[in-house]
Design a protein around this motif. Structure first.
Motif, PDB file in Angstrom:
ATOM      1  N   VAL A   1       0.860  -1.187   0.000  1.00 15.24           N
ATOM      2  CA  VAL A   1       0.000   0.000   0.000  1.00 15.24           C
ATOM      3  C   VAL A   1       0.897   1.237   0.000  1.00 15.24           C
ATOM      4  N   GLU A   2       0.716   2.087  -1.023  1.00 10.54           N
ATOM      5  CA  GLU A   2       1.516   3.305  -1.123  1.00 10.54           C
ATOM      6  C   GLU A   2       0.668   4.469  -0.633  1.00 10.54           C
ATOM      7  N   ASP A   3       0.860   4.837   0.615  1.00 11.63           N
ATOM      8  CA  ASP A   3       0.075   5.923   1.201  1.00 11.63           C
ATOM      9  C   ASP A   3       0.909   6.554   2.309  1.00 11.63           C
ATOM     10  N   GLU A   4       0.946   7.897   2.310  1.00 14.89           N
ATOM     11  CA  GLU A   4       1.800   8.567   3.287  1.00 14.89           C
ATOM     12  C   GLU A   4       1.333   8.361   4.723  1.00 14.89           C
ATOM     13  N   PHE A   5       0.062   7.979   4.910  1.00 17.74           N
ATOM     14  CA  PHE A   5      -0.468   7.761   6.259  1.00 17.74           C
ATOM     15  C   PHE A   5      -0.442   6.278   6.664  1.00 17.74           C
ATOM     16  N   PHE A   6       0.153   5.448   5.828  1.00 19.14           N
ATOM     17  CA  PHE A   6       0.209   4.000   6.122  1.00 19.14           C
ATOM     18  C   PHE A   6       1.134   3.729   7.321  1.00 19.14           C
ATOM     19  N   SER A   7       0.696   2.802   8.191  1.00 17.02           N
ATOM     20  CA  SER A   7       1.496   2.416   9.369  1.00 17.02           C
ATOM     21  C   SER A   7       1.939   0.954   9.289  1.00 17.02           C
ATOM     22  N   HIS A   8       0.984   0.034   9.151  1.00 14.86           N
ATOM     23  CA  HIS A   8       1.325  -1.399   9.147  1.00 14.86           C
ATOM     24  C   HIS A   8       0.117  -2.200   8.682  1.00 14.86           C
ATOM     25  N   TYR A   9       0.328  -3.521   8.578  1.00 14.77           N
ATOM     26  CA  TYR A   9      -0.752  -4.439   8.204  1.00 14.77           C
ATOM     27  C   TYR A   9      -1.118  -5.301   9.416  1.00 14.77           C
ATOM     28  N   VAL A  10      -2.391  -5.719   9.445  1.00 18.34           N
ATOM     29  CA  VAL A  10      -2.875  -6.668  10.455  1.00 18.34           C
ATOM     30  C   VAL A  10      -3.483  -7.860   9.729  1.00 18.34           C
ATOM     31  N   VAL A  11      -3.152  -9.065  10.223  1.00 22.87           N
ATOM     32  CA  VAL A  11      -3.662 -10.300   9.615  1.00 22.87           C
ATOM     33  C   VAL A  11      -4.633 -10.951  10.587  1.00 22.87           C
ATOM     34  N   TYR A  12      -5.828 -11.277  10.069  1.00 23.76           N
ATOM     35  CA  TYR A  12      -6.842 -11.978  10.850  1.00 23.76           C
ATOM     36  C   TYR A  12      -7.088 -13.349  10.223  1.00 23.76           C
ATOM     37  N   ARG A  13      -7.378 -14.328  11.102  1.00 23.80           N
ATOM     38  CA  ARG A  13      -7.802 -15.653  10.624  1.00 23.80           C
ATOM     39  C   ARG A  13      -9.166 -15.959  11.211  1.00 23.80           C
ATOM     40  N   GLU A  14     -10.041 -16.479  10.354  1.00 25.66           N
ATOM     41  CA  GLU A  14     -11.412 -16.782  10.776  1.00 25.66           C
ATOM     42  C   GLU A  14     -11.395 -18.006  11.690  1.00 25.66           C
ATOM     43  N   THR A  15     -12.076 -17.908  12.847  1.00 24.76           N
ATOM     44  CA  THR A  15     -12.219 -19.031  13.784  1.00 24.76           C
ATOM     45  C   THR A  15     -13.695 -19.225  14.110  1.00 24.76           C
ATOM     46  N   GLN A  16     -13.980 -20.201  14.953  1.00 22.53           N
ATOM     47  CA  GLN A  16     -15.370 -20.434  15.350  1.00 22.53           C
ATOM     48  C   GLN A  16     -15.945 -19.244  16.105  1.00 22.53           C
ATOM     49  N   ASN A  17     -15.079 -18.452  16.694  1.00 23.49           N
ATOM     50  CA  ASN A  17     -15.545 -17.293  17.457  1.00 23.49           C
ATOM     51  C   ASN A  17     -15.415 -15.989  16.676  1.00 23.49           C
ATOM     52  N   GLY A  18     -15.239 -16.111  15.376  1.00 21.52           N
ATOM     53  CA  GLY A  18     -15.106 -14.927  14.555  1.00 21.52           C
ATOM     54  C   GLY A  18     -13.656 -14.658  14.200  1.00 21.52           C
TER      55      GLY A  18
ATOM     56  N   LYS B   1      -7.113 -12.023  15.477  1.00 18.55           N
ATOM     57  CA  LYS B   1      -5.877 -11.384  15.053  1.00 18.55           C
ATOM     58  C   LYS B   1      -4.720 -12.349  15.275  1.00 18.55           C
ATOM     59  N   VAL B   2      -3.952 -12.627  14.218  1.00 15.20           N
ATOM     60  CA  VAL B   2      -2.843 -13.575  14.343  1.00 15.20           C
ATOM     61  C   VAL B   2      -1.489 -12.923  14.113  1.00 15.20           C
ATOM     62  N   GLY B   3      -1.484 -11.627  13.699  1.00 10.31           N
ATOM     63  CA  GLY B   3      -0.189 -10.994  13.535  1.00 10.31           C
ATOM     64  C   GLY B   3      -0.260  -9.591  12.981  1.00 10.31           C
ATOM     65  N   GLU B   4       0.835  -8.862  13.194  1.00  9.79           N
ATOM     66  CA  GLU B   4       1.027  -7.533  12.613  1.00  9.79           C
ATOM     67  C   GLU B   4       2.371  -7.519  11.909  1.00  9.79           C
ATOM     68  N   THR B   5       2.461  -6.736  10.817  1.00 12.68           N
ATOM     69  CA  THR B   5       3.726  -6.659  10.090  1.00 12.68           C
ATOM     70  C   THR B   5       3.750  -5.407   9.219  1.00 12.68           C
ATOM     71  N   GLN B   6       4.924  -4.923   8.908  1.00 15.52           N
ATOM     72  CA  GLN B   6       5.080  -3.841   7.941  1.00 15.52           C
ATOM     73  C   GLN B   6       5.553  -4.379   6.599  1.00 15.52           C
ATOM     74  N   GLU B   7       5.789  -5.712   6.562  1.00 16.20           N
ATOM     75  CA  GLU B   7       6.174  -6.356   5.315  1.00 16.20           C
ATOM     76  C   GLU B   7       4.924  -6.701   4.519  1.00 16.20           C
ATOM     77  N   THR B   8       5.143  -7.158   3.282  1.00 16.08           N
ATOM     78  CA  THR B   8       4.002  -7.536   2.443  1.00 16.08           C
ATOM     79  C   THR B   8       3.843  -9.050   2.386  1.00 16.08           C
TER      80      THR B   8
ATOM     81  N   VAL C   1      -6.668  -9.534   5.488  1.00 13.99           N
ATOM     82  CA  VAL C   1      -5.538  -8.636   5.711  1.00 13.99           C
ATOM     83  C   VAL C   1      -6.038  -7.201   5.528  1.00 13.99           C
ATOM     84  N   VAL C   2      -5.690  -6.334   6.486  1.00 13.19           N
ATOM     85  CA  VAL C   2      -6.078  -4.922   6.401  1.00 13.19           C
ATOM     86  C   VAL C   2      -4.832  -4.065   6.560  1.00 13.19           C
ATOM     87  N   ALA C   3      -4.886  -2.876   5.974  1.00 10.80           N
ATOM     88  CA  ALA C   3      -3.843  -1.872   6.196  1.00 10.80           C
ATOM     89  C   ALA C   3      -4.331  -0.949   7.308  1.00 10.80           C
ATOM     90  N   VAL C   4      -3.406  -0.517   8.148  1.00 14.70           N
ATOM     91  CA  VAL C   4      -3.748   0.343   9.286  1.00 14.70           C
ATOM     92  C   VAL C   4      -2.982   1.652   9.142  1.00 14.70           C
TER      93      VAL C   4
END
Length: 465
Positions: free
Chosen positions: A20-37, A40-47, A64-67
């Motif tokens: 993501v090319e954006d001057e306000f970009f901070s990092h990415y968050v990765v979610y995995r779907e479970t039985q409870n919704g 969050k399984v991790g954060e990273t600034q890598e792609t 995966v979302v950008a934050v």
């Protein structure tokens, strides 16, 4: 991110996405779907993001979302993939060595261990805080555990597993097969992941012994057993005038003759056959049993007579010649006391004179058992004579803890010993010769030496001569 790609293996998934090319970009968050919704399984600034371990042959849905720098999440990009079918488990335990259990030495497994194993991480991810446990139902109150801080991807680690057994292991009356469970446990996303392996081995009842480690025999020498302690003391306390190991050893041996103890080779597995077979499981009596049954093989008799000496604080050693066992005990007299002409009767060891005894001659006079054992030592001292220090062996194989035992032998009376055997009078003379050896040497050259004669007279008076 505009798209999401997922590559999977048996227990892992690798996610990649365009940056993501954006001057306000901070990092990415990765979610995995479970039985409870979504979880969050991790954060990273890598792609890219890697997760392991996962379950094999299982479908996973990721988001995966950008934050932004002010902590606002973008719309999620979604991907779904299935891990590959595994041909082996993510964690394995390979048993390198695990021997059957001798219940009579059950405490040694607390320090020396019971099994050597190799732990294998088949996954491409690091496994942290891995607990390895060992458990045998009924004979252990709790599993014994070892924790690995980290097991690297595709890595292995070799461990020694220990076992703390309860006293119920001494209660078995016959060799018993048992199930062993070795378990591996770690946490993944706060959920326990457990893998286990079951094996079988034998628990040998408390009379069993394998001669591959001869020091195991020391566990059968039980000087604190009240049966042995009380019997030995009941004999020597009738001789208040003697306190030395030499004469006490004589009256103890003669007392066993009064009891009616006899040498009875085991017809099914005599010592001369089993002692050289390191893979053979022998049967050994405890001293209390030998005394109660009034018979035993050479190893049984050595165990009893050694325990009697040790109960009085006298150090003992097992002696072995090919196919036979006897013993010796410490007279505590320095080697300098050895008189001329009697040297072959003693074994010099660590600065003192030791007295060998052929215990299978129980019932015969003590001096005969002493002389016979001395001849064996002389015959095999250059080759074929084995020595095993009981007290040193106890460092690894402690005396067995035996249950309460109501039976006691009949009291052996001094008058019966003195009526049947004349050993004590001869032992008095031998001891006097030992104590006065230096003075006798002086008198050889100076027969009228007053000081030497005086000292011998004092010794004789002290000994009642």
């Amino acid at each position: 991110p505009e798209s999401l790609s997922i590559e999977t293996e048996e227990w892992s998934a690798r996610l990649t996405w365009p940056s993501v090319e954006d001057e306000f970009f901070s990092h990415y968050v990765v979610y995995r779907e479970t039985q409870n919704g979504p979880q969050k399984v991790g954060e990273t600034q890598e792609t890219f993001f890697f997760e392991s371990p996962l379950d094999s042959a299982t479908e996973y849905l990721y988001r995966v979302v950008a934050v932004s720098i002010d902590d606002i999440e973008s719309d999620a990009v979604v991907g779904k993939a299935t891990t590959l079918e595994a041909t082996r488990p993510p964690l394995e335990v390979e048993v390198l060595e695990m021997e059957d259990i001798f219940s009579n030495t059950y405490k040694i497994y607390e320090s020396d261990g019971i099994a050597d194993v190799r732990i294998i991480n088949n996954t491409p991810g690091t496994i942290a805080k891995l607990k390895v446990s060992f458990f045998i139902k009924d004979f252990m109150d709790l599993p014994s555990e070892v924790e690995l801080e980290e097991l690297e991807p595709k890595g292995t680690r070799e461990l020694t597993l220990k076992a703390v057994f309860n006293n119920r292991i001494l209660a078995i009356t016959e060799d018993t097969p048992v199930q062993v469970e070795i378990s591996l446990c770690h946490y993944r996303n706060q959920e326990p992941c457990t893998f286990s392996k079951s094996l079988s081995l034998n628990v040998f009842e408390k009379h069993r012994l394998s001669w591959d480690v001869k020091e195991r025999f020391a566990t059968f020498v039980t000087p604190k057993d009240p049966v042995i302690l009380e019997f030995a003391r009941s004999v020597v306390t009738q001789y208040p005038e003697i306190s030395d190991p030499l004469r006490q050893g004589g009256v103890l041996f003669d007392a066993l003759g009064i009891v009616g103890l006899t040498y009875l080779p085991d017809p099914s597995n005599p010592y001369q056959m089993t002692s050289g077979q390191t893979d053979y499981i022998d049967y050994i009596q405890y001293p209390r049993e030998t005394l109660q049954r009034r018979s035993g093989d050479c190893d049984d008799l050595v165990g009893l007579y050694s325990a009697m000496h040790e109960s009085l604080g006298v150090r003992t050693m097992v002696l072995e010649t090919p196919g036979h066992m006897f013993m010796m005990f410490d007279s505590t007299l320095p080697v300098e006391k050895k008189p001329e002409g009697m040297g072959a009767m003693f074994v010099e060891y660590e600065g003192t004179l030791w007295i060998p005894v052929e215990v299978t001659l129980v019932g015969s006079p003590f001096l005969k058992a002493w002389e016979t054992a001395a001849e064996s030592v002389e015959q095999y001292k250059e080759s074929g004579l084995g020595m095993m220090d009981i007290r040193s062996s106890w460092e690894g194989f402690k005396p067995a803890s035996l249950p309460a035992f109501a039976w006691r032998p009949e009291t052996v009376l001094r008058e019966d010993i003195d009526a049947k055997y004349s050993d004590l009078a001869r032992l008095d003379k031998i001891r006097l010769r030992l104590l006065g050896n230096a003075y006798y040497e002086v008198l050889k050259d100076r027969p009228d030496d007053v000081e030497a004669l005086l000292q011998l007279a004092i010794l004789a008076a002290e000994e009642g001569e």
